[in-house]
Design an enzyme around this catalytic site. Structure first.
Site, mmCIF file in Angstrom:
data_model
loop_
_atom_site.group_PDB
_atom_site.id
_atom_site.type_symbol
_atom_site.label_atom_id
_atom_site.label_comp_id
_atom_site.label_asym_id
_atom_site.label_seq_id
_atom_site.Cartn_x
_atom_site.Cartn_y
_atom_site.Cartn_z
ATOM 1 C CB SER A 111 12.738 6.353 5.336
ATOM 2 O OG SER A 111 11.346 6.264 5.287
ATOM 3 C CG HIS A 112 11.043 3.304 8.240
ATOM 4 N ND1 HIS A 112 11.349 3.309 6.910
ATOM 5 C CD2 HIS A 112 11.449 2.110 8.718
ATOM 6 C CE1 HIS A 112 11.902 2.148 6.582
ATOM 7 N NE2 HIS A 112 11.972 1.404 7.659
ATOM 8 C CG ASP A 277 11.203 9.669 4.006
ATOM 9 O OD1 ASP A 277 10.499 9.019 4.801
ATOM 10 O OD2 ASP A 277 11.491 9.257 2.874
ATOM 11 C CG ASP A 279 8.343 7.931 2.229
ATOM 12 O OD1 ASP A 279 8.295 7.753 3.467
ATOM 13 O OD2 ASP A 279 9.228 7.439 1.497
ATOM 14 N NE ARG A 280 7.844 3.553 5.796
ATOM 15 C CZ ARG A 280 8.227 2.370 6.228
ATOM 16 N NH1 ARG A 280 7.681 1.875 7.328
ATOM 17 N NH2 ARG A 280 9.140 1.692 5.597
ATOM 18 C CE LYS A 374 7.088 4.533 1.657
ATOM 19 N NZ LYS A 374 8.357 4.124 1.016
HETATM 20 C C1 VG1 Z 1 10.590 -1.129 3.908
HETATM 21 C C2 VG1 Z 1 9.169 -1.470 3.522
HETATM 22 C C3 VG1 Z 1 8.929 -1.128 2.062
HETATM 23 C C4 VG1 Z 1 9.267 0.348 1.828
HETATM 24 C C5 VG1 Z 1 10.680 0.631 2.293
HETATM 25 C C6 VG1 Z 1 11.023 2.092 2.197
HETATM 26 O O1 VG1 Z 1 11.490 -1.908 3.154
HETATM 27 O O2 VG1 Z 1 8.898 -2.832 3.759
HETATM 28 O O3 VG1 Z 1 7.603 -1.423 1.734
HETATM 29 O O4 VG1 Z 1 9.148 0.670 0.474
HETATM 30 O O5 VG1 Z 1 10.828 0.246 3.657
HETATM 31 O O6 VG1 Z 1 10.151 2.849 2.989
HETATM 32 P P1 VG1 Z 1 12.183 -3.224 3.729
HETATM 33 O O7 VG1 Z 1 13.117 -3.665 2.659
HETATM 34 O O8 VG1 Z 1 12.851 -2.844 5.022
HETATM 35 O O9 VG1 Z 1 11.079 -4.199 3.988
HETATM 36 V V1 VG1 Z 1 10.633 4.341 3.626
HETATM 37 O O10 VG1 Z 1 9.351 5.152 4.115
HETATM 38 O O11 VG1 Z 1 11.566 4.429 3.473
HETATM 39 O O12 VG1 Z 1 11.741 4.821 2.681
HETATM 40 CO CO CO Z 2 9.798 7.046 4.464
#
Ligand code: VG1
Ligand code: CO
Length: 541
Positions: A111-112, A277, A279-280, A374
């Site tokens: 993801s991010h 990815d 979703d944000r 998302k």
């Molecule tokens: C973070 C965010 C959460 C989100 C998750 C996945 O998790 O706070 O709100 O759902 O990332 O986002 P954490 O446990 O690091 O706080 V993404 O775009 O991955 O998959």
């Molecule tokens: Co993501």
């Protein structure tokens, strides 16, 4: 087919969103294989099943896809639907699972988190509803990883994933599909594309920053090809294995070039960014930053202007650390508002049961029941459709919203890569003192209540405990603290700060100033700076 002997690896425990590790960890012999076999075992095998497979294009994704295909073939899967080049954004994968009636899917992404040979890689399993595996399933996967002794893999040359079409791997069909088409078609069904074409036709300007990640091809197809925005509207539109060295997290810190462009006097009318990815989302107007919690509230208040939601929302849900801005909208609309733990997997049951149509998190995540993830570009299109329908700028829409509902000043402060022992000790200590905080005053703020959030799923009754500490102060301010479940280095402490201003006065303060008293009270209660030696957070959103 060959059966390989293997031994368990420590720590293959999926976090908030799948298993994430440093890429070299994932590339060790048998590491990926163990996790995939454990996943297949935990879901009762893949014999006869149809799976979806794709990822955000990051380093090691294409190789991992080949391994997974050969393991699925060895497990007797009937068909795997793969995005061309092993590409699929997370929401597009969710959509494909649903549209094709697949039994599940594997998404290759961290993801991010940054990507590359020395950055992060990840794997996530999604269910037949298109949503992330619930905790019961991720726990079963983890349990299997601890006792695994062998995995099965077909011995075969790599499958060509560069062109759409079907081929066979043993008895299994590999179907390579255009990763963008179905998703873009779905967007045409939800939004008023004619109104959006009209918007761009009249000279509305937009900058979409895809951050060298997976949304590039989707954004070019939707905004430039289908909606007629000028070429070049989408920046960093080619997905790169290392995201061009960028940190693909759409927030003011990591999308700073976009921020600078949008804050300029002659900046575009509208700006947006998405993550690795897809979703944000981050939403910006000229000179205006929309905090994700406010974005959720604005979308809820205006959803009826969008064709896909013309009949109104069934209900809304937000993660616990997300601000209560959307709660006020839900109350005004007379619909239910649910509060869930962090992570999209907790929204799935509510959507499947028809209780909510809109969900959001403070971490730049917004989505609806059109898929079970998302969806970054969906949120951008929601905003564009609302702007087109209202004929107002982002700044005007925000001012209107605050005047009507009041403002939930909000910010998240992240302390990254803390030594895990130190972070755990700090929160264990807070847990011990939690019950004694009530009634005490810190920096002029009196604690009204304090607890550690525990969630009982209203649909299936499952309980998720220890989901973050919350301290509420008299007057409606609060602070929430929890440790991240997506990091790959030490512990990341997230501190979520919120203060409500009913208006009409005091709606235009700088959020950091508005929240300074809560920061000071938090320091007195928790002692973050004192205990970690840090002088301040690493990232502020
Ligand atoms: C973070 C965010 C959460 C989100 C998750 C996945 O998790 O706070 O709100 O759902 O990332 O986002 P954490 O446990 O690091 O706080 V993404 O775009 O991955 O998959
Ligand atoms: Co993501």
């Amino acid at each position: 087919m060959t059966t390989h002997a293997t031994q368990p690896f420590e720590g293959q425990k999926p976090g908030t969103s799948g298993l994430r590790k440093k890429t070299p960890v994932f590339m060790q012999p048998n590491y990926l294989e163990n996790f995939i076999q454990a996943t297949f075992d935990a879901i009762g095998g893949v014999a006869g099943k149809v799976l979806v497979l794709g990822g955000d294009g990051r380093y090691f994704g294409a190789e991992a896809a080949q391994v997974i295909l050969k393991m699925a073939a060895a497990g007797g899967a009937a068909r795997v639907i793969v995005g061309q080049g092993a590409w699929l954004s997370t929401p597009a994968a969710s959509n494909l699972i649903r549209r094709r009636g697949a039994d599940g899917g594997l998404i290759l992404s961290a993801s991010h988190n940054p990507g590359g040979p020395n950055e992060d890689f990840g794997v996530k399993y999604n269910m037949a509803n298109g949503g992330p595996a619930p905790e019961a399933v991720t726990e079963a996967i983890f349990a299997r990883t601890k006792v695994i002794t062998e995995y099965a893999k077909l011995e075969a040359p790599d499958v060509n994933l560069t062109m759409p079409g079907e081929s066979r791997l043993g008895a299994m069909v590999v179907e390579v599909v255009d990763p963008v088409a179905d998703y873009a078609d779905m967007m045409e069904e939800i939004f008023d594309f004619n109104a959006l074409r009209g918007l761009f036709h009249t000279g509305f300007t937009m900058r979409m920053d895809s951050m060298c990640a997976i949304t590039g091809p989707y954004a070019v197809e939707i905004f430039e090809n289908r909606l007629g925005a000028p070429r070049g509207t989408v920046a960093h539109e080619v997905p790169l294995p290392d995201f061009g060295g960028m940190h693909p997290d759409p927030n003011p810190t990591w999308a700073h070039a976009l921020m600078a462009e949008m804050m300029a006097e002659d900046g575009p009318d509208f700006g947006a960014a998405s993550d690795g990815d897809g979703d944000r989302n981050m939403i910006l107007g000229r000179g205006t930053y929309v905090s994700p919690s406010d974005s959720l509230a604005v979308i809820a208040a205006n959803a009826h202007l969008v064709p896909g939601y013309a009949e109104g929302l069934k209900g809304v849900a937000r993660s616990m650390p997300t601000s209560a801005a959307v709660d006020r909208v839900a109350a005004a609309l007379g619909i239910d508002c649910y509060e869930t733990p962090t992570g999209w997997k907790f929204f799935g049951n509510l959507m499947d049961a028809g209780r909510v149509s809109l969900c959001g998190e403070e971490s730049f995540g917004t989505g609806s029941d059109h898929v079970r993830e998302k969806d970054g570009l969906w949120a951008v299109l929601m905003w564009l459709n609302i702007i087109a329908a209202r004929g107002q700028s982002v700044a005007e829409i925000m001012a209107d919203h605050f005047a009507r509902f009041g403002r939930n000043y909000y910010s998240r402060h992240d302390y990254e890569a803390l030594p895990s022992d130190q972070a755990n000790a700090m929160l264990d200590d807070l847990r011990d003192r939690m019950d004694g905080l009530k009634g005490k005053t810190y920096q002029g703020l009196t604690v009204e209540s304090s607890d550690e959030f525990s969630y009982t799923d209203p649909v299936d009754g499952s309980v998720s405990a220890r989901q973050g500490f919350r301290i509420l102060f008299a007057g409606g301010s609060r602070v929430v603290l929890r440790l991240s479940g997506t990091g790959t280095e030490g512990a990341t402490l997230r501190v979520y700060l919120e203060r409500y201003a009913p208006g009409p006065e005091g709606l235009a303060e700088d959020p950091q100033q508005a929240l300074a008293p809560i920061v000071a009270a938090t320091e007195e209660i928790v002692g973050i700076r004192a205990r970690t030696g840090r002088t301040g957070p690493d990232v502020i959103t």
